[in-house]
Design a protein around this motif. Structure first.
Motif, PDB file in Angstrom:
ATOM      1  N   ASN A   1     -39.958  77.818 -49.910  1.00  0.00           N
ATOM      2  CA  ASN A   1     -40.640  76.526 -49.912  1.00  0.00           C
ATOM      3  C   ASN A   1     -39.915  75.517 -50.796  1.00  0.00           C
ATOM      4  O   ASN A   1     -39.223  75.890 -51.732  1.00  0.00           O
ATOM      5  CB  ASN A   1     -42.077  76.675 -50.394  1.00  0.00           C
TER       6      ASN A   1
ATOM      7  N   ARG B   1     -45.358  70.457 -43.105  1.00  0.00           N
ATOM      8  CA  ARG B   1     -45.954  71.335 -44.112  1.00  0.00           C
ATOM      9  C   ARG B   1     -47.377  71.682 -43.708  1.00  0.00           C
ATOM     10  O   ARG B   1     -47.942  71.078 -42.799  1.00  0.00           O
ATOM     11  CB  ARG B   1     -45.934  70.670 -45.484  1.00  0.00           C
ATOM     12  N   SER B   2     -47.974  72.623 -44.432  1.00  0.00           N
ATOM     13  CA  SER B   2     -49.387  72.935 -44.233  1.00  0.00           C
ATOM     14  C   SER B   2     -50.206  72.035 -45.153  1.00  0.00           C
ATOM     15  O   SER B   2     -49.700  71.040 -45.674  1.00  0.00           O
ATOM     16  CB  SER B   2     -49.633  74.415 -44.557  1.00  0.00           C
ATOM     17  N   ASN B   3     -51.443  72.387 -45.429  1.00  0.00           N
ATOM     18  CA  ASN B   3     -52.283  71.597 -46.332  1.00  0.00           C
ATOM     19  C   ASN B   3     -51.775  71.595 -47.763  1.00  0.00           C
ATOM     20  O   ASN B   3     -52.074  70.680 -48.522  1.00  0.00           O
ATOM     21  CB  ASN B   3     -53.729  72.096 -46.296  1.00  0.00           C
ATOM     22  N   ASP B   4     -51.014  72.616 -48.134  1.00  0.00           N
ATOM     23  CA  ASP B   4     -50.435  72.692 -49.481  1.00  0.00           C
ATOM     24  C   ASP B   4     -49.252  71.731 -49.535  1.00  0.00           C
ATOM     25  O   ASP B   4     -48.287  71.887 -48.777  1.00  0.00           O
ATOM     26  CB  ASP B   4     -49.993  74.120 -49.762  1.00  0.00           C
ATOM     27  N   PRO B   5     -49.277  70.743 -50.426  1.00  0.00           N
ATOM     28  CA  PRO B   5     -48.176  69.769 -50.493  1.00  0.00           C
ATOM     29  C   PRO B   5     -46.800  70.407 -50.732  1.00  0.00           C
ATOM     30  O   PRO B   5     -45.793  69.853 -50.304  1.00  0.00           O
ATOM     31  CB  PRO B   5     -48.559  68.871 -51.667  1.00  0.00           C
ATOM     32  N   ASP B   6     -46.772  71.566 -51.380  1.00  0.00           N
ATOM     33  CA  ASP B   6     -45.496  72.232 -51.692  1.00  0.00           C
ATOM     34  C   ASP B   6     -45.151  73.344 -50.705  1.00  0.00           C
ATOM     35  O   ASP B   6     -44.433  74.279 -51.048  1.00  0.00           O
ATOM     36  CB  ASP B   6     -45.542  72.788 -53.120  1.00  0.00           C
ATOM     37  N   SER B   7     -45.654  73.254 -49.485  1.00  0.00           N
ATOM     38  CA  SER B   7     -45.423  74.320 -48.502  1.00  0.00           C
ATOM     39  C   SER B   7     -44.314  74.015 -47.496  1.00  0.00           C
ATOM     40  O   SER B   7     -44.049  74.833 -46.616  1.00  0.00           O
ATOM     41  CB  SER B   7     -46.720  74.619 -47.739  1.00  0.00           C
TER      42      SER B   7
ATOM     43  N   LYS C   1     -47.486  61.242 -48.104  1.00  0.00           N
ATOM     44  CA  LYS C   1     -48.104  62.564 -47.935  1.00  0.00           C
ATOM     45  C   LYS C   1     -47.129  63.615 -47.417  1.00  0.00           C
ATOM     46  O   LYS C   1     -47.443  64.799 -47.397  1.00  0.00           O
ATOM     47  CB  LYS C   1     -49.291  62.460 -46.984  1.00  0.00           C
ATOM     48  N   TYR C   2     -45.974  63.160 -46.963  1.00  0.00           N
ATOM     49  CA  TYR C   2     -44.927  64.046 -46.449  1.00  0.00           C
ATOM     50  C   TYR C   2     -43.593  63.578 -47.021  1.00  0.00           C
ATOM     51  O   TYR C   2     -43.395  62.386 -47.224  1.00  0.00           O
ATOM     52  CB  TYR C   2     -44.889  64.025 -44.914  1.00  0.00           C
TER      53      TYR C   2
END
Length: 175
Positions: free
Chosen positions: A92, A111-117, A135-136
């Motif tokens: 990640n 990404r998924s809901n996790d900002p660091d994913s 947000k991305y």
């Protein structure tokens, strides 16, 4: 010169000598079946992301992968070795949200809901998408060949999933 200043000077010199280099500005050429797409990168805005994407490209990671999710007027998403939106490289990337607006041709990390994913999957915007701003992680922009991205057939499955004959990334190279 007092010892304090000598020590301070040595510490500062060591910091500058040992500080990590910023990611380099690179241009990426992505060869699709229908033509070449050229992407400029933004290492000043997303240095870790540009560095990781460049590493994956140099490893040949993206060669042969597909655009597995395509939604007309929204985006084309690729970079998943599983081909269904669930895969990645296994490493990640910490989010590097920045002030670049999601507009036509922008390349950003999925990404998924996790900002660091974010991992290896990215998407290319077909239009202005202000609801994604901040947000991305935006890391590049298509500067040539957007017409080839426009020709990627829309996905017909749930949430734009491409069910058959996905568009392949033949190769991606750093130029």
């Amino acid at each position: 010169m007092p010892k304090f200043f000598v020590k301070l000077l040595l510490v500062l010199c060591g910091f500058f000598i040992n500080s990590p280099k910023a990611a380099e500005q690179v241009t990426i050429q992505m060869l699709l079946e229908k033509g070449i797409v050229v992407i400029e990168t933004y290492p000043e805005k997303a240095p870790k992301t540009v560095k990781r994407i460049t590493e994956l490209i140099n490893q040949g990671f993206y060669d042969g992968l597909t655009f597995h999710r395509v939604i007309s007027g929204f985006m084309a998403q690729g970079g998943d070795p599983a081909g269904n939106g669930t895969g990645g490289s296994g490493k990640n990337i910490v989010a590097e949200f920045n002030d670049i607006k999601h507009e036509r041709g922008i390349v950003s990390m999925a990404r998924s809901n996790d900002p660091d994913s974010a991992d290896s999957q990215f998407f290319i915007c077909y239009d202005e998408l202000p609801f994604l701003d901040g947000k991305y992680t935006v890391w590049g922009k298509v500067i040539s060949g957007m017409n080839f991205i426009d020709r990627i057939p829309e996905g017909r499955g749930q949430n734009g999933q491409v069910l058959s004959n996905p568009t392949k990334i033949l190769t991606i190279r750093v130029k």
